[in-house]
Design a protein around this motif. Structure first.
Motif, PDB file in Angstrom:
ATOM      1  N   ALA A  95      45.692  68.772  -6.089  1.00 15.06           N
ATOM      2  CA  ALA A  95      46.334  69.159  -4.703  1.00 15.06           C
ATOM      3  C   ALA A  95      47.653  68.725  -4.468  1.00 15.06           C
ATOM      4  O   ALA A  95      48.279  69.241  -3.520  1.00 15.06           O
ATOM      5  N   GLN A  96      48.401  67.642  -5.028  1.00 14.40           N
ATOM      6  CA  GLN A  96      49.755  67.448  -4.724  1.00 14.40           C
ATOM      7  C   GLN A  96      50.620  68.166  -5.662  1.00 14.40           C
ATOM      8  O   GLN A  96      51.623  68.450  -5.324  1.00 14.40           O
ATOM      9  N   ASP A  97      50.216  68.275  -7.040  1.00 14.54           N
ATOM     10  CA  ASP A  97      51.209  68.880  -8.006  1.00 14.54           C
ATOM     11  C   ASP A  97      50.864  70.553  -8.257  1.00 14.54           C
ATOM     12  O   ASP A  97      51.550  70.979  -8.882  1.00 14.54           O
ATOM     13  N   GLY A  98      49.917  70.975  -7.414  1.00 13.13           N
ATOM     14  CA  GLY A  98      49.743  72.430  -7.612  1.00 13.13           C
ATOM     15  C   GLY A  98      51.053  73.215  -7.669  1.00 13.13           C
ATOM     16  O   GLY A  98      51.687  73.422  -6.601  1.00 13.13           O
ATOM     17  N   THR A  99      51.101  74.037  -8.649  1.00 16.48           N
ATOM     18  CA  THR A  99      52.141  74.998  -8.632  1.00 16.48           C
ATOM     19  C   THR A  99      51.955  76.447  -8.828  1.00 16.48           C
ATOM     20  O   THR A  99      52.796  77.253  -8.195  1.00 16.48           O
ATOM     21  N   LEU A 100      50.592  76.758  -8.495  1.00 11.43           N
ATOM     22  CA  LEU A 100      50.172  78.131  -8.351  1.00 11.43           C
ATOM     23  C   LEU A 100      49.927  78.301  -6.932  1.00 11.43           C
ATOM     24  O   LEU A 100      49.438  77.352  -6.204  1.00 11.43           O
ATOM     25  N   PRO A 101      49.757  79.420  -6.475  1.00  9.51           N
ATOM     26  CA  PRO A 101      49.357  80.055  -5.172  1.00  9.51           C
ATOM     27  C   PRO A 101      48.051  79.527  -4.723  1.00  9.51           C
ATOM     28  O   PRO A 101      46.957  79.268  -5.678  1.00  9.51           O
ATOM     29  N   LYS A 102      47.851  79.231  -3.475  1.00 17.27           N
ATOM     30  CA  LYS A 102      46.514  78.663  -2.925  1.00 17.27           C
ATOM     31  C   LYS A 102      45.450  79.673  -2.975  1.00 17.27           C
ATOM     32  O   LYS A 102      45.904  80.921  -2.521  1.00 17.27           O
ATOM     33  N   PRO A 103      44.299  79.546  -3.534  1.00 19.99           N
ATOM     34  CA  PRO A 103      43.510  80.516  -3.664  1.00 19.99           C
ATOM     35  C   PRO A 103      42.722  80.650  -2.257  1.00 19.99           C
ATOM     36  O   PRO A 103      42.865  79.704  -1.299  1.00 19.99           O
TER      37      PRO A 103
ATOM     38  N   PRO B 265      45.303  87.301 -11.295  1.00 19.12           N
ATOM     39  CA  PRO B 265      44.913  87.669 -12.645  1.00 19.12           C
ATOM     40  C   PRO B 265      45.338  86.685 -13.627  1.00 19.12           C
ATOM     41  O   PRO B 265      46.536  86.263 -13.500  1.00 19.12           O
ATOM     42  N   GLY B 266      44.641  86.353 -14.501  1.00 19.38           N
ATOM     43  CA  GLY B 266      45.036  85.676 -15.887  1.00 19.38           C
ATOM     44  C   GLY B 266      44.469  84.218 -15.512  1.00 19.38           C
ATOM     45  O   GLY B 266      44.638  83.413 -16.693  1.00 19.38           O
ATOM     46  N   ALA B 267      43.695  83.756 -14.362  1.00 22.58           N
ATOM     47  CA  ALA B 267      43.067  82.408 -14.574  1.00 22.58           C
ATOM     48  C   ALA B 267      42.091  82.129 -15.393  1.00 22.58           C
ATOM     49  O   ALA B 267      41.228  83.292 -15.573  1.00 22.58           O
ATOM     50  N   ASN B 268      42.361  81.210 -16.160  1.00 22.62           N
ATOM     51  CA  ASN B 268      41.214  80.889 -17.168  1.00 22.62           C
ATOM     52  C   ASN B 268      39.999  80.071 -16.707  1.00 22.62           C
ATOM     53  O   ASN B 268      39.013  79.813 -17.369  1.00 22.62           O
TER      54      ASN B 268
ATOM     55  N   ARG C 160      35.795  73.527  -1.233  1.00 27.29           N
ATOM     56  CA  ARG C 160      37.158  73.641  -1.562  1.00 27.29           C
ATOM     57  C   ARG C 160      37.121  74.234  -2.805  1.00 27.29           C
ATOM     58  O   ARG C 160      35.970  73.986  -3.642  1.00 27.29           O
ATOM     59  N   CYS C 161      38.190  75.011  -3.300  1.00 28.85           N
ATOM     60  CA  CYS C 161      38.264  75.496  -4.809  1.00 28.85           C
ATOM     61  C   CYS C 161      39.642  75.521  -5.010  1.00 28.85           C
ATOM     62  O   CYS C 161      40.712  75.151  -4.661  1.00 28.85           O
ATOM     63  N   LEU C 162      39.934  75.572  -6.502  1.00 36.35           N
ATOM     64  CA  LEU C 162      41.197  75.644  -7.258  1.00 36.35           C
ATOM     65  C   LEU C 162      40.853  76.321  -8.406  1.00 36.35           C
ATOM     66  O   LEU C 162      39.699  76.416  -9.023  1.00 36.35           O
ATOM     67  N   TYR C 163      41.903  76.856  -9.136  1.00 35.56           N
ATOM     68  CA  TYR C 163      41.981  77.511 -10.390  1.00 35.56           C
ATOM     69  C   TYR C 163      43.125  77.062 -11.202  1.00 35.56           C
ATOM     70  O   TYR C 163      43.979  76.479 -10.962  1.00 35.56           O
ATOM     71  N   GLN C 164      42.647  77.343 -12.565  1.00 33.05           N
ATOM     72  CA  GLN C 164      43.737  76.865 -13.707  1.00 33.05           C
ATOM     73  C   GLN C 164      44.265  78.011 -14.361  1.00 33.05           C
ATOM     74  O   GLN C 164      43.347  79.017 -14.594  1.00 33.05           O
ATOM     75  N   ARG C 165      45.549  78.451 -14.525  1.00 37.26           N
ATOM     76  CA  ARG C 165      46.142  79.247 -15.486  1.00 37.26           C
ATOM     77  C   ARG C 165      47.201  79.057 -16.665  1.00 37.26           C
ATOM     78  O   ARG C 165      47.777  78.244 -16.040  1.00 37.26           O
ATOM     79  N   GLN C 166      46.651  79.193 -17.752  1.00 41.06           N
ATOM     80  CA  GLN C 166      47.079  78.318 -18.759  1.00 41.06           C
ATOM     81  C   GLN C 166      46.950  76.799 -18.579  1.00 41.06           C
ATOM     82  O   GLN C 166      45.750  76.366 -18.690  1.00 41.06           O
ATOM     83  N   THR C 167      48.280  76.020 -18.546  1.00 44.61           N
ATOM     84  CA  THR C 167      48.125  74.599 -18.249  1.00 44.61           C
ATOM     85  C   THR C 167      48.220  74.273 -16.921  1.00 44.61           C
ATOM     86  O   THR C 167      48.494  73.013 -16.501  1.00 44.61           O
ATOM     87  N   LEU C 168      48.799  75.038 -15.943  1.00 47.52           N
ATOM     88  CA  LEU C 168      49.006  74.992 -14.531  1.00 47.52           C
ATOM     89  C   LEU C 168      47.696  75.118 -13.767  1.00 47.52           C
ATOM     90  O   LEU C 168      46.932  75.782 -13.775  1.00 47.52           O
TER      91      LEU C 168
END
Length: 240
Positions: free
Chosen positions: A21-29, A53-56, A94-102
């Motif tokens: 929640a503090q260090d997220g670097t990708l856009p908020k879903p 696109p590309g979230a794993n 609430r939700c969040l996603y990961q793409r590669q290591t971010l």
């Protein structure tokens, strides 16, 4: 051993959640529910989390519980199906996603409501459900037991909350419409609930159709068509 691993995994996810929640670097879903966020008890609802696109990996959180979501082929979004809505599936998500290591930022909360937990209230229009434009009308939601909150819907859209007042062993809430216009016309319903259990609502009241009429403009009646021959109106000199 499996149970211990699950507890440790959940604990690890709880610790990481604050970091994400503090260090997220990708856009908020974005988080949404279909067919909606107010679901009758026993009905199914599908929760969608949309990222990029590309979230794993997608995770859905409710309280301290974290759930994997079923990701689409392109990774743009993921879903989780609740096959039967219950009290324990209502609440904040609430939700969040990961793409590669971010990891992304955490989504805005989704509030899931279950209805049908209590008997439906009744909805009345005072003085009538048919009023003239400019007239005041009160929509009164009544319950047989005491609830301290009422929510009002118009044409399946939530429009107002109100504190319900005790009325003997029952309760009621009033929604005043001052100087009604045709735009106030529509189909209304109300629900009752306890403020300390905000995600568990009663069944809906029966629909109330409010009609607001506009008085017609008074017009002068048209003059009657004459059936007299116009030539008969031609004056002629008297006989001498």
């Amino acid at each position: 051993m499996t149970h211990i691993f699950s507890v440790l995994l959940s604990f690890g996810l709880c610790l990481c959640w604050g970091i994400w929640a503090q260090d997220g670097t990708l856009p908020k879903p974005s988080l949404r529910a279909e067919p909606g966020s107010v679901i009758p008890q026993g009905k199914q609802v599908k929760i969608w989390c949309e990222g990029v696109p590309g979230a794993n990996l997608y995770l859905l959180r409710k309280g301290r519980v974290h759930l994997n979501m079923d990701k689409s082929a392109d990774g743009r979004e993921a879903q989780l199906l609740i096959s039967s809505m219950r009290a324990n599936t209502a609440g904040h998500y609430r939700c969040l996603y990961q793409r590669q290591t971010l990891w992304s930022e955490v989504s805005e909360p989704l509030e899931l409501i279950v209805t049908g937990r209590y008997k439906s209230p009744s909805l009345l229009a005072l003085p009538s459900s048919q009023v003239a434009s400019g007239q005041d009308v009160t929509l009164q939601c009544q319950t047989e037991k005491q609830y301290n909150m009422t929510v009002l819907y118009k044409d399946e859209e939530q429009i107002n909350f109100s504190v319900a007042q005790p009325h003997g062993r029952a309760s009621q809430a009033n929604f005043s419409i001052l100087a009604a216009t045709p735009a106030h016309g529509g189909t209304y319903q109300c629900y009752s609930f306890h403020s300390y259990i905000p995600h568990e609502w009663s069944a809906s009241s029966d629909p109330l159709v409010l009609r607001v009429s506009v008085p017609g403009t008074t017009k002068e009646p048209p003059l009657p068509q004459s059936s007299v021959d116009p030539q008969a109106l031609t004056s002629s000199p008297p006989n001498e």
